[in-house]
Enzyme design. Structure first.
Site, PDB file in Angstrom:
ATOM      1  N   ARG A   7       1.956   4.606  13.322  1.00  0.00           N
ATOM      2  CA  ARG A   7       2.259   2.889  11.860  1.00  0.00           C
ATOM      3  C   ARG A   7       3.197   2.381  12.223  1.00  0.00           C
ATOM      4  NH1 ARG A   7       5.211   6.017   7.074  1.00  0.00           N
ATOM      5  NH2 ARG A   7       6.043   7.635   8.848  1.00  0.00           N
ATOM      6  N   GLU A  55      -6.137  -2.332  -5.546  1.00  0.00           N
ATOM      7  CA  GLU A  55      -6.722  -1.926  -4.034  1.00  0.00           C
ATOM      8  C   GLU A  55      -8.055  -2.257  -4.089  1.00  0.00           C
ATOM      9  OE1 GLU A  55      -5.436   0.283  -5.437  1.00  0.00           O
ATOM     10  OE2 GLU A  55      -3.425   1.656  -4.185  1.00  0.00           O
ATOM     11  N   PHE A  80      -7.412   5.516  -0.269  1.00  0.00           N
ATOM     12  CA  PHE A  80      -7.181   4.211  -0.967  1.00  0.00           C
ATOM     13  C   PHE A  80      -8.327   3.239  -0.692  1.00  0.00           C
ATOM     14  CE2 PHE A  80      -2.951   6.221  -2.244  1.00  0.00           C
ATOM     15  CZ  PHE A  80      -3.908   7.252  -2.992  1.00  0.00           C
TER      16      PHE A  80
END
Lengths: 314, 283
Positions: A7, A55, A80
């Site tokens: 990340r 989203e 998502f």
């Protein structure tokens, strides 16, 4: 061994890209602190769009931005970013093949505490089935960085799967990487492990266990799930008597499926698939516990390889 | 302000669009006559008067954009694009031909002048938001026009986009709501009541202008009024008649995606010809 976070690599690479290319823009649905696109927000606030917890709109907005020549990177949790916005990815992005990059963060079981709603066991399957889509699943933070840079160079939709937790670094920052690459991490072996993500480092552990039994396991990192180079696959499997696929994803529709589809009619080797067996995730205190619960361990890889070794013994 | 020549030209384009819609639908094949005809006057006002665009250079960066979010009304857009010269009008004979240039729903990779893919309802306004953000980043004055259907408003994503457009203060984004009152299976008020529209868009932070969507002068005035607003998007709520201009198809769900018999096909063209004669002699 050095452990780094994918990340963080994603967020830092976006900033590097932003410096190089003013067309790069970033969209988030209230998870920028987690996907770490927040680094980009700090560096280029005018090119960062907080899209709220919406989203579907975020993904189609990214499509619109790409139609004005921008290179949008839209991020969220993998569940998502793919499932919640699937039809937007399909209709607005993939049918016309727009230049939109999607980051599915906290992928697989890596968001261990949040449970089934937050664990993506299906993101590779969903993205892989879409024509025009490129699907990337990095093995470590270093590869993630190279992928983000390559995504911006590639004209077309790309999905990047990012793990929440620190992972051992297996790749070299100085070795170039390109989309489609299949890397032999441990070249010699009679049985091959074709793995992606965290399963590659677990495969190296399995190789050590197997070596003690006198079995040589070749370990292959497949970090481009699509397009999957069938010729290259056949090449890396040359000399192997069998192979195991391993992924932190459902056994339906992910890397194992992709490998078997690619080899179908070309190479007929005994094989085994390691992955999540057609079930949803669940909460756990830590990631390791969860991986073990679903049989995603070095022991499971070793066991499968041993069985194949036995069955194919000459 | 619109002068009478300009108005006549737009009305002529709208007529042409309707004529092409019937021709493209043809005999014995399904075609989205109702929602294409209800949109025709607005589409004509945009392509024939309001929008900066260049059919010889469809990717001109400074052009205005039009997104047909209600993608099933593609026939109206195809007719306008052909009439403007994006491609030969003869191409209109090949709508839905296998692997052809004019698909059942808009496809930007296949058709010159198409700006976005649509067909799965509810996505066009979000695409428009992205375009408006991108144009603003580039300091371009271009505007983005998105046509939505009133049935389409049941899609939740429309309201996500509505909030986003207000949040980003997108005064370069204009929505055109084709309120023909009828979704595929019947009247919206009866099937799935999403009224009132004006109050909803106002509550979402939009400037709302309500007009008769078949009054070309009113459509153009509303488009000019949208230019005046600053700091928020505009929704033009256009009251229309489903199937407008084709008397037997007006105000009925039957021609949402209807099939014309040989007789009805001829009838539709005769009615259109008659309307043009009436307008020429009395207008």
């Amino acid at each position: 061994m050095l452990w780094l976070n994918q990340r963080k690599a994603y967020g830092e690479s976006l900033v590097r890209l932003g410096r190089q290319n003013s067309r790069v823009v970033v969209l988030e649905a209230d998870l920028g602190k987690s996907t770490m696109s927040c680094f980009f927000q700090d560096a280029f606030p005018e090119r960062y769009f907080e899209m709220g917890i919406a989203e579907a709109n975020m993904i189609a907005t990214a499509a619109g931005l790409s139609l004005t020549g921008k290179i949008p990177f839209a991020g969220s949790f993998a569940v998502f970013a793919t499932g919640r916005a699937y039809d937007q990815i399909r209709t607005s992005i993939c049918i016309p093949g727009l230049n939109v990059k999607i980051c599915g963060s906290s992928a697989g079981l890596s968001d261990f505490g949040d449970g089934s709603t937050h664990q993506s066991i299906d993101d590779l399957a969903l993205m892989r089935v879409l024509p025009n889509m490129t699907v990337l699943s990095p093995v470590d933070a270093v590869e993630t960085e190279k992928m983000v840079m390559a995504m911006a160079e590639h004209d077309g939709p790309v999905y990047l799967r990012v793990c929440r937790n620190d992972l051992p670094v297996l790749t070299d920052p100085d070795v170039p990487w390109q989309i489609g690459q299949i890397t032999e991490v441990k070249p010699d072996g009679d049985i091959a492990l074709l793995a992606t993500g965290v399963m590659v480092s677990l495969g190296l552990e399995a190789a050590e266990q197997l070596a003690r039994e006198g079995i040589r396991l070749k370990v292959v990192n497949i970090s481009t799930i699509k397009p999957l180079d069938a010729d290259r696959l056949v090449e890396v499997l040359r000399g192997c008597r069998a192979f195991v696929t391993a992924e932190e994803h459902s056994v339906i529709g992910g890397l194992g499926s992709a490998v078997h589809e690619a080899l179908s009619g070309r190479l007929n080797l005994p094989s085994a698939m390691i992955g999540i067996a057609d079930q949803f995730g669940t909460s756990a205190y830590n990631w390791q516990e969860l991986l073990a619960h679903y049989g995603l361990t070095s022991e499971a890889i070793a066991k499968a390889a041993m069985r194949l070794d036995r069955e194919t013994a000459r | 302000m619109l002068d009478s020549n300009q108005q006549a030209r737009i009305e002529d384009l709208a007529w042409k669009i309707r004529y092409h819609i019937i021709e493209m639908t043809g005999v014995g094949k399904a075609g989205h006559i109702g929602g294409s005809c209800s949109a025709a006057d607005i589409v004509a006002a945009l392509y024939g008067w309001k929008m900066k665009h260049d059919p010889q250079n469809p990717h001109w960066p400074e052009r205005d954009r039009f997104v047909m979010s209600k993608g099933h009304a593609a026939l109206a857009q195809y007719a306008a694009l052909a009439a403007c010269g994006y491609f030969p009008e003869a191409e209109l004979r090949h709508v839905k031909k296998l692997n052809g240039m004019l698909q059942g729903h808009p496809d930007l990779r296949r058709t010159p002048g198409i700006e976005a893919n649509s067909g799965s309802l509810g996505q066009g306004l979000s695409i428009g938001v992205g375009m408006a953000l991108g144009l603003r980043l580039d300091h371009l004055e271009s505007k983005v026009f998105v046509m939505l259907g009133d049935g389409e408003l049941a899609e939740g994503q429309v309201w996500e986009a509505a909030m986003a457009a207000a949040n980003f203060k997108l005064d370069n984004l204009v929505g055109l709501l084709d309120c023909n009152r009828i979704q595929a299976t019947g009247e919206i008020a009866q099937r799935f009541n999403t009224y009132p529209f004006t109050e909803k868009w106002q509550a979402f932070g939009w400037q709302v202008i309500e007009i008769d969507g078949h009054d070309v002068a009113a459509v153009c005035a509303a488009l000019e009024q949208a230019d005046q607003v600053s700091g928020r998007p505009t929704m033009i709520v256009a009251h229309t008649v489903k199937g407008k201009g084709i008397p037997f198809a007006e105000n009925t769900a039957a021609y949402h995606n209807g099939i014309l018999t040989e007789d009805l096909y001829r009838q539709a063209l005769v009615d259109l010809e008659q309307k043009r004669r009436d307008e020429t002699c009395c207008g």
